[in-house]
Design a protein around this motif. Sequence first.
Motif, PDB file in Angstrom:
ATOM      1  N   VAL A  80      15.269  58.134  21.168  1.00  0.00           N
ATOM      2  CA  VAL A  80      14.684  57.063  21.988  1.00  0.00           C
ATOM      3  C   VAL A  80      13.181  56.992  21.727  1.00  0.00           C
ATOM      4  O   VAL A  80      12.479  58.005  21.821  1.00  0.00           O
ATOM      5  CB  VAL A  80      14.948  57.318  23.488  1.00  0.00           C
ATOM      6  CG1 VAL A  80      14.314  56.227  24.338  1.00  0.00           C
ATOM      7  CG2 VAL A  80      16.442  57.420  23.757  1.00  0.00           C
ATOM      8  N   GLU A  81      12.694  55.814  21.415  1.00  0.00           N
ATOM      9  CA  GLU A  81      11.261  55.652  21.182  1.00  0.00           C
ATOM     10  C   GLU A  81      10.485  55.504  22.483  1.00  0.00           C
ATOM     11  O   GLU A  81       9.362  56.006  22.614  1.00  0.00           O
ATOM     12  CB  GLU A  81      11.015  54.439  20.283  1.00  0.00           C
ATOM     13  CG  GLU A  81      11.509  54.625  18.854  1.00  0.00           C
ATOM     14  CD  GLU A  81      11.099  53.462  17.964  1.00  0.00           C
ATOM     15  OE1 GLU A  81      10.346  52.568  18.436  1.00  0.00           O
ATOM     16  OE2 GLU A  81      11.516  53.446  16.790  1.00  0.00           O
ATOM     17  N   ALA A  82      11.087  54.826  23.458  1.00  0.00           N
ATOM     18  CA  ALA A  82      10.427  54.602  24.750  1.00  0.00           C
ATOM     19  C   ALA A  82      11.494  54.478  25.828  1.00  0.00           C
ATOM     20  O   ALA A  82      12.576  53.939  25.563  1.00  0.00           O
ATOM     21  CB  ALA A  82       9.570  53.339  24.713  1.00  0.00           C
ATOM     22  N   PRO A  83      11.247  54.973  27.030  1.00  0.00           N
ATOM     23  CA  PRO A  83      12.268  54.936  28.089  1.00  0.00           C
ATOM     24  C   PRO A  83      12.742  53.529  28.416  1.00  0.00           C
ATOM     25  O   PRO A  83      13.896  53.326  28.790  1.00  0.00           O
ATOM     26  CB  PRO A  83      11.575  55.595  29.285  1.00  0.00           C
ATOM     27  CG  PRO A  83      10.121  55.555  28.974  1.00  0.00           C
ATOM     28  CD  PRO A  83      10.012  55.627  27.492  1.00  0.00           C
ATOM     29  N   GLY A  84      11.870  52.538  28.253  1.00  0.00           N
ATOM     30  CA  GLY A  84      12.255  51.170  28.551  1.00  0.00           C
ATOM     31  C   GLY A  84      13.349  50.636  27.640  1.00  0.00           C
ATOM     32  O   GLY A  84      14.019  49.654  27.976  1.00  0.00           O
ATOM     33  N   ASP A  85      13.543  51.285  26.482  1.00  0.00           N
ATOM     34  CA  ASP A  85      14.599  50.855  25.562  1.00  0.00           C
ATOM     35  C   ASP A  85      15.996  51.135  26.115  1.00  0.00           C
ATOM     36  O   ASP A  85      16.984  50.617  25.583  1.00  0.00           O
ATOM     37  CB  ASP A  85      14.456  51.584  24.220  1.00  0.00           C
ATOM     38  CG  ASP A  85      13.178  51.208  23.493  1.00  0.00           C
ATOM     39  OD1 ASP A  85      12.574  50.177  23.851  1.00  0.00           O
ATOM     40  OD2 ASP A  85      12.781  51.946  22.575  1.00  0.00           O
ATOM     41  N   LEU A  86      16.089  51.934  27.159  1.00  0.00           N
ATOM     42  CA  LEU A  86      17.391  52.349  27.676  1.00  0.00           C
ATOM     43  C   LEU A  86      17.966  51.393  28.716  1.00  0.00           C
ATOM     44  O   LEU A  86      19.120  51.544  29.118  1.00  0.00           O
ATOM     45  CB  LEU A  86      17.279  53.745  28.297  1.00  0.00           C
ATOM     46  CG  LEU A  86      16.936  54.868  27.309  1.00  0.00           C
ATOM     47  CD1 LEU A  86      16.607  56.157  28.065  1.00  0.00           C
ATOM     48  CD2 LEU A  86      18.084  55.094  26.339  1.00  0.00           C
ATOM     49  N   VAL A  87      17.166  50.444  29.152  1.00  0.00           N
ATOM     50  CA  VAL A  87      17.617  49.564  30.229  1.00  0.00           C
ATOM     51  C   VAL A  87      17.401  48.102  29.879  1.00  0.00           C
ATOM     52  O   VAL A  87      16.607  47.767  28.992  1.00  0.00           O
ATOM     53  CB  VAL A  87      16.894  49.880  31.560  1.00  0.00           C
ATOM     54  CG1 VAL A  87      17.159  51.309  31.990  1.00  0.00           C
ATOM     55  CG2 VAL A  87      15.394  49.623  31.431  1.00  0.00           C
TER      56      VAL A  87
END
Length: 225
Positions: free
Chosen positions: A158-165
Amino acid sequence: MITREAPIPGLLTLISEWVPDLQPRHRVVPADIPAFVPAPLRAIYELAGNYPVPFTEQWRRPNWIAGLFGNQDQLLPIDQLEVVGERFRFIHENQGVWHCDTLANESDPPVYSDSRAYEYGDNEFREVCPTLSHFLTTYCLQELVFGSQHLFCVDSEVEAPGDLVVGSLCDVWVKGLYVYGEPTHSFYLCNDKLFVMETGGYWLATNDETQLTLISERHEIRRIH
């Protein structure tokens, strides 16, 4: 909102909103809590020390029932707190690998742990967090995530947590200290009901099934329960 300067009030609000079946009967009468317990920890016991069963039935033979905060690491019931010297133990890792102590009769004391003893080849307890309030915030948020009805781990990079949602993330508690003396935990919320936790990897959690549609399909995400 959980603030860095005074995190406990915001943490208590979040706990109350996150746990769907938390009721007034799960509170502990202040007089039942030992006088030596510092205010940040006292507040956690007062809110949920009798969840899901009275503290007198928690974490003992034969059933070893954990409290609300005992899904990964165990917060001891109040009748198992005991002062030794100037300190008392209040948390242990569920398999007994490490333990945490803090000072009795202080307002917001440091937290000490033997979690790093293996690095030094001894059994010494070292300071891992300068304040109990900071430590408890990291700890309680971790336990809320692991105890959620829907829990997922992320198996891809994951590059950034925002990519998960699908949607935006709000910072809840970023770079929190736990038992290793350095920041290890960050927490974010999507739509106030979907947690993203970063700690050596990423986890997603919610108690609301309708929030599952907010989990992105761009990553390899595996259901735990």
